[in-house]
Design a protein around this motif. Sequence first.
Motif, PDB file in Angstrom:
ATOM      1  N   GLU A  48      -2.723  16.092 -14.304  1.00  0.00           N
ATOM      2  CA  GLU A  48      -1.600  16.858 -14.834  1.00  0.00           C
ATOM      3  C   GLU A  48      -0.821  17.553 -13.718  1.00  0.00           C
ATOM      4  O   GLU A  48       0.413  17.585 -13.729  1.00  0.00           O
ATOM      5  CB  GLU A  48      -2.095  17.881 -15.853  1.00  0.00           C
ATOM      6  CG  GLU A  48      -0.973  18.625 -16.557  1.00  0.00           C
ATOM      7  CD  GLU A  48      -1.480  19.538 -17.656  1.00  0.00           C
ATOM      8  OE1 GLU A  48      -1.633  19.065 -18.795  1.00  0.00           O
ATOM      9  OE2 GLU A  48      -1.752  20.723 -17.358  1.00  0.00           O
ATOM     10  N   ALA A  49      -1.551  18.081 -12.726  1.00  0.00           N
ATOM     11  CA  ALA A  49      -0.898  18.802 -11.627  1.00  0.00           C
ATOM     12  C   ALA A  49       0.037  17.900 -10.833  1.00  0.00           C
ATOM     13  O   ALA A  49       1.080  18.345 -10.333  1.00  0.00           O
ATOM     14  CB  ALA A  49      -1.949  19.411 -10.706  1.00  0.00           C
TER      15      ALA A  49
ATOM     16  N   LEU B  34       3.687  19.610 -10.490  1.00  0.00           N
ATOM     17  CA  LEU B  34       3.970  20.278  -9.218  1.00  0.00           C
ATOM     18  C   LEU B  34       4.652  19.392  -8.184  1.00  0.00           C
ATOM     19  O   LEU B  34       4.930  19.849  -7.071  1.00  0.00           O
ATOM     20  CB  LEU B  34       2.653  20.814  -8.622  1.00  0.00           C
ATOM     21  CG  LEU B  34       1.831  21.728  -9.536  1.00  0.00           C
ATOM     22  CD1 LEU B  34       0.528  22.117  -8.847  1.00  0.00           C
ATOM     23  CD2 LEU B  34       2.624  22.967  -9.929  1.00  0.00           C
ATOM     24  N   GLN B  35       4.926  18.152  -8.535  1.00  0.00           N
ATOM     25  CA  GLN B  35       5.429  17.170  -7.583  1.00  0.00           C
ATOM     26  C   GLN B  35       6.679  17.640  -6.843  1.00  0.00           C
ATOM     27  O   GLN B  35       6.840  17.403  -5.648  1.00  0.00           O
ATOM     28  CB  GLN B  35       5.716  15.855  -8.304  1.00  0.00           C
ATOM     29  CG  GLN B  35       6.162  14.727  -7.394  1.00  0.00           C
ATOM     30  CD  GLN B  35       5.073  14.271  -6.444  1.00  0.00           C
ATOM     31  OE1 GLN B  35       3.977  13.948  -6.870  1.00  0.00           O
ATOM     32  NE2 GLN B  35       5.361  14.276  -5.155  1.00  0.00           N
ATOM     33  N   GLU B  36       7.570  18.324  -7.514  1.00  0.00           N
ATOM     34  CA  GLU B  36       8.864  18.669  -6.918  1.00  0.00           C
ATOM     35  C   GLU B  36       8.929  20.082  -6.351  1.00  0.00           C
ATOM     36  O   GLU B  36       9.980  20.526  -5.908  1.00  0.00           O
ATOM     37  CB  GLU B  36       9.977  18.507  -7.977  1.00  0.00           C
ATOM     38  CG  GLU B  36      10.074  17.118  -8.589  1.00  0.00           C
ATOM     39  CD  GLU B  36      10.313  16.036  -7.545  1.00  0.00           C
ATOM     40  OE1 GLU B  36      11.037  16.315  -6.565  1.00  0.00           O
ATOM     41  OE2 GLU B  36       9.754  14.932  -7.689  1.00  0.00           O
ATOM     42  N   ILE B  37       7.807  20.799  -6.352  1.00  0.00           N
ATOM     43  CA  ILE B  37       7.841  22.180  -5.866  1.00  0.00           C
ATOM     44  C   ILE B  37       7.790  22.214  -4.343  1.00  0.00           C
ATOM     45  O   ILE B  37       6.881  21.655  -3.727  1.00  0.00           O
ATOM     46  CB  ILE B  37       6.669  23.001  -6.455  1.00  0.00           C
ATOM     47  CG1 ILE B  37       6.838  23.135  -7.962  1.00  0.00           C
ATOM     48  CG2 ILE B  37       6.602  24.381  -5.798  1.00  0.00           C
ATOM     49  CD1 ILE B  37       5.784  23.991  -8.616  1.00  0.00           C
ATOM     50  N   ARG B  38       8.768  22.857  -3.753  1.00  0.00           N
ATOM     51  CA  ARG B  38       8.819  22.984  -2.301  1.00  0.00           C
ATOM     52  C   ARG B  38       7.648  23.830  -1.814  1.00  0.00           C
ATOM     53  O   ARG B  38       7.315  24.853  -2.412  1.00  0.00           O
ATOM     54  CB  ARG B  38      10.137  23.635  -1.894  1.00  0.00           C
ATOM     55  CG  ARG B  38      10.376  23.657  -0.398  1.00  0.00           C
ATOM     56  CD  ARG B  38      11.777  24.121  -0.091  1.00  0.00           C
ATOM     57  NE  ARG B  38      12.014  24.156   1.333  1.00  0.00           N
ATOM     58  CZ  ARG B  38      13.189  24.452   1.878  1.00  0.00           C
ATOM     59  NH1 ARG B  38      14.227  24.737   1.096  1.00  0.00           N
ATOM     60  NH2 ARG B  38      13.341  24.457   3.192  1.00  0.00           N
TER      61      ARG B  38
ATOM     62  N   HIS C 170       2.049  23.109   5.160  1.00  0.00           N
ATOM     63  CA  HIS C 170       2.230  23.541   3.769  1.00  0.00           C
ATOM     64  C   HIS C 170       1.125  24.512   3.357  1.00  0.00           C
ATOM     65  O   HIS C 170       0.004  24.453   3.870  1.00  0.00           O
ATOM     66  CB  HIS C 170       2.227  22.340   2.817  1.00  0.00           C
ATOM     67  CG  HIS C 170       3.370  21.400   3.049  1.00  0.00           C
ATOM     68  ND1 HIS C 170       3.387  20.475   4.070  1.00  0.00           N
ATOM     69  CD2 HIS C 170       4.546  21.233   2.369  1.00  0.00           C
ATOM     70  CE1 HIS C 170       4.513  19.788   4.027  1.00  0.00           C
ATOM     71  NE2 HIS C 170       5.232  20.228   3.013  1.00  0.00           N
ATOM     72  N   ASP C 171       1.455  25.383   2.424  1.00  0.00           N
ATOM     73  CA  ASP C 171       0.456  26.333   1.932  1.00  0.00           C
ATOM     74  C   ASP C 171      -0.468  25.705   0.899  1.00  0.00           C
ATOM     75  O   ASP C 171      -1.606  26.143   0.736  1.00  0.00           O
ATOM     76  CB  ASP C 171       1.146  27.559   1.325  1.00  0.00           C
ATOM     77  CG  ASP C 171       1.782  28.436   2.387  1.00  0.00           C
ATOM     78  OD1 ASP C 171       1.351  28.346   3.555  1.00  0.00           O
ATOM     79  OD2 ASP C 171       2.715  29.189   2.065  1.00  0.00           O
ATOM     80  N   ILE C 172       0.017  24.684   0.181  1.00  0.00           N
ATOM     81  CA  ILE C 172      -0.828  23.966  -0.775  1.00  0.00           C
ATOM     82  C   ILE C 172      -0.681  22.472  -0.532  1.00  0.00           C
ATOM     83  O   ILE C 172       0.444  21.956  -0.468  1.00  0.00           O
ATOM     84  CB  ILE C 172      -0.446  24.291  -2.240  1.00  0.00           C
ATOM     85  CG1 ILE C 172      -0.664  25.774  -2.536  1.00  0.00           C
ATOM     86  CG2 ILE C 172      -1.262  23.434  -3.207  1.00  0.00           C
ATOM     87  CD1 ILE C 172      -0.277  26.172  -3.958  1.00  0.00           C
ATOM     88  N   THR C 173      -1.795  21.785  -0.361  1.00  0.00           N
ATOM     89  CA  THR C 173      -1.791  20.343  -0.131  1.00  0.00           C
ATOM     90  C   THR C 173      -2.759  19.676  -1.102  1.00  0.00           C
ATOM     91  O   THR C 173      -3.912  20.110  -1.233  1.00  0.00           O
ATOM     92  CB  THR C 173      -2.209  20.005   1.311  1.00  0.00           C
ATOM     93  OG1 THR C 173      -1.331  20.677   2.223  1.00  0.00           O
ATOM     94  CG2 THR C 173      -2.164  18.506   1.556  1.00  0.00           C
ATOM     95  N   PHE C 174      -2.294  18.634  -1.761  1.00  0.00           N
ATOM     96  CA  PHE C 174      -3.136  17.814  -2.630  1.00  0.00           C
ATOM     97  C   PHE C 174      -3.474  16.512  -1.901  1.00  0.00           C
ATOM     98  O   PHE C 174      -2.586  15.890  -1.296  1.00  0.00           O
ATOM     99  CB  PHE C 174      -2.414  17.482  -3.939  1.00  0.00           C
ATOM    100  CG  PHE C 174      -2.358  18.605  -4.927  1.00  0.00           C
ATOM    101  CD1 PHE C 174      -3.262  18.674  -5.985  1.00  0.00           C
ATOM    102  CD2 PHE C 174      -1.383  19.597  -4.812  1.00  0.00           C
ATOM    103  CE1 PHE C 174      -3.200  19.712  -6.908  1.00  0.00           C
ATOM    104  CE2 PHE C 174      -1.322  20.636  -5.729  1.00  0.00           C
ATOM    105  CZ  PHE C 174      -2.231  20.697  -6.779  1.00  0.00           C
TER     106      PHE C 174
ATOM    107  N   THR D 218      -0.717  13.943  -0.534  1.00  0.00           N
ATOM    108  CA  THR D 218      -1.101  12.750   0.223  1.00  0.00           C
ATOM    109  C   THR D 218      -1.889  11.856  -0.722  1.00  0.00           C
ATOM    110  O   THR D 218      -2.877  12.303  -1.317  1.00  0.00           O
ATOM    111  CB  THR D 218      -1.977  13.090   1.441  1.00  0.00           C
ATOM    112  OG1 THR D 218      -1.251  13.949   2.328  1.00  0.00           O
ATOM    113  CG2 THR D 218      -2.372  11.826   2.184  1.00  0.00           C
ATOM    114  N   ARG D 219      -1.454  10.613  -0.843  1.00  0.00           N
ATOM    115  CA  ARG D 219      -2.146   9.673  -1.736  1.00  0.00           C
ATOM    116  C   ARG D 219      -2.795   8.586  -0.880  1.00  0.00           C
ATOM    117  O   ARG D 219      -2.111   7.722  -0.335  1.00  0.00           O
ATOM    118  CB  ARG D 219      -1.161   9.092  -2.755  1.00  0.00           C
ATOM    119  CG  ARG D 219      -0.696  10.139  -3.757  1.00  0.00           C
ATOM    120  CD  ARG D 219       0.316   9.598  -4.752  1.00  0.00           C
ATOM    121  NE  ARG D 219       0.607  10.589  -5.788  1.00  0.00           N
ATOM    122  CZ  ARG D 219       1.487  11.566  -5.677  1.00  0.00           C
ATOM    123  NH1 ARG D 219       2.174  11.698  -4.549  1.00  0.00           N
ATOM    124  NH2 ARG D 219       1.686  12.423  -6.667  1.00  0.00           N
TER     125      ARG D 219
END
Length: 333
Positions: free
Chosen positions: A289-290, A294-298, A138-142, A303-304
């Motif tokens: 807030e993010a 952003l939860q549903e953005i492909r 992925h390009d963005i990972t939380f 990762t929690r």
Amino acid sequence: MKPITLEISFTPADNQRLANLCGALDENLKQVENALDVTISRRGEHFSLSGKAGQTELAAQVLRNFYNQSHHYLSLEQIQLGLIEALNPHHTSNNTDNRNDTEPVAKQLAAPALLTRRSNLYGRTPRQIQYLQQIQEHDITFAIGPAGTGKTYLAVASAVDALERGLVSRLILVRPAVEAGERLGFLPGDMTQKVDPYLRPLYDALYDLMGFDKTSKQFERNAIEVAPLAFMRGRTLNQSFIILDEAQNTTPEQMKMFLTRMGLGSKAVITGDVTQIDLPKQQKSGLVEAQHILQEIRGIAFTRFLSEDVVRHPLVQRIVHAYERHDKQQRES
């Protein structure tokens, strides 16, 4: 649950292997006792373990595993990492028929191999392995979870790997300079010296993963940049691996600003612990807030991490568990 007692023996007796297993002044046995909440007594090659049934059985298996490795000296770090893996049983994938049974289970799960100077670096829990895979895919990972779960360290390792493989041209490591009980204005020095303590964990990870000399050279050629979040405004970052650490201390405006810095060929990892927010009480956290926005953005992964993913001293996991129980009791009361 009633305590039980288990007896195990390592015969024929091998004094050198027993010494390696137990450690100086039985330090290794004390580590097992503290991590698994059991009591171990020993006479020669005979060991007596007592405690809760599940914990005592696990301790017996741990001692057997360590004894199998005791042909060589066992360092304190090896003991603690072994205990962490014992406390985090892995669910292996279907492709395990040809695996080496002596290999750590985390490696058997085909975690991504990273090019760093730490040859023994790999995900040690299922969520850590998932995290490393998400960063690559992925390009963005939380990454959200408690301290000690490897959020920052594995992100920096992935960034170093991408730089070494030529996938990006520079690393940019960012932290918000938010005070936790002390104010920046009272710290000595200019602005760079004031924010340096907030960025120190990122420097430490780089030195560990690349070595001091190589890291210093990369800084000199501007291939690595470590900066406060406030310095990111107005920039567009192309061909970069960007890490935002301690993201729970960003405001929603700062989080949006950071996420929109990404240029072509870039990858971003955002890490934080939503239980340790140092913002003023009335201020919303950009990380909290993010999660909702952003939860549903492909193309964006989350990762929690949980307390069982803590990979520090084995006592840290128990400390995190204790605080979680306390917080739950506070909410319910």
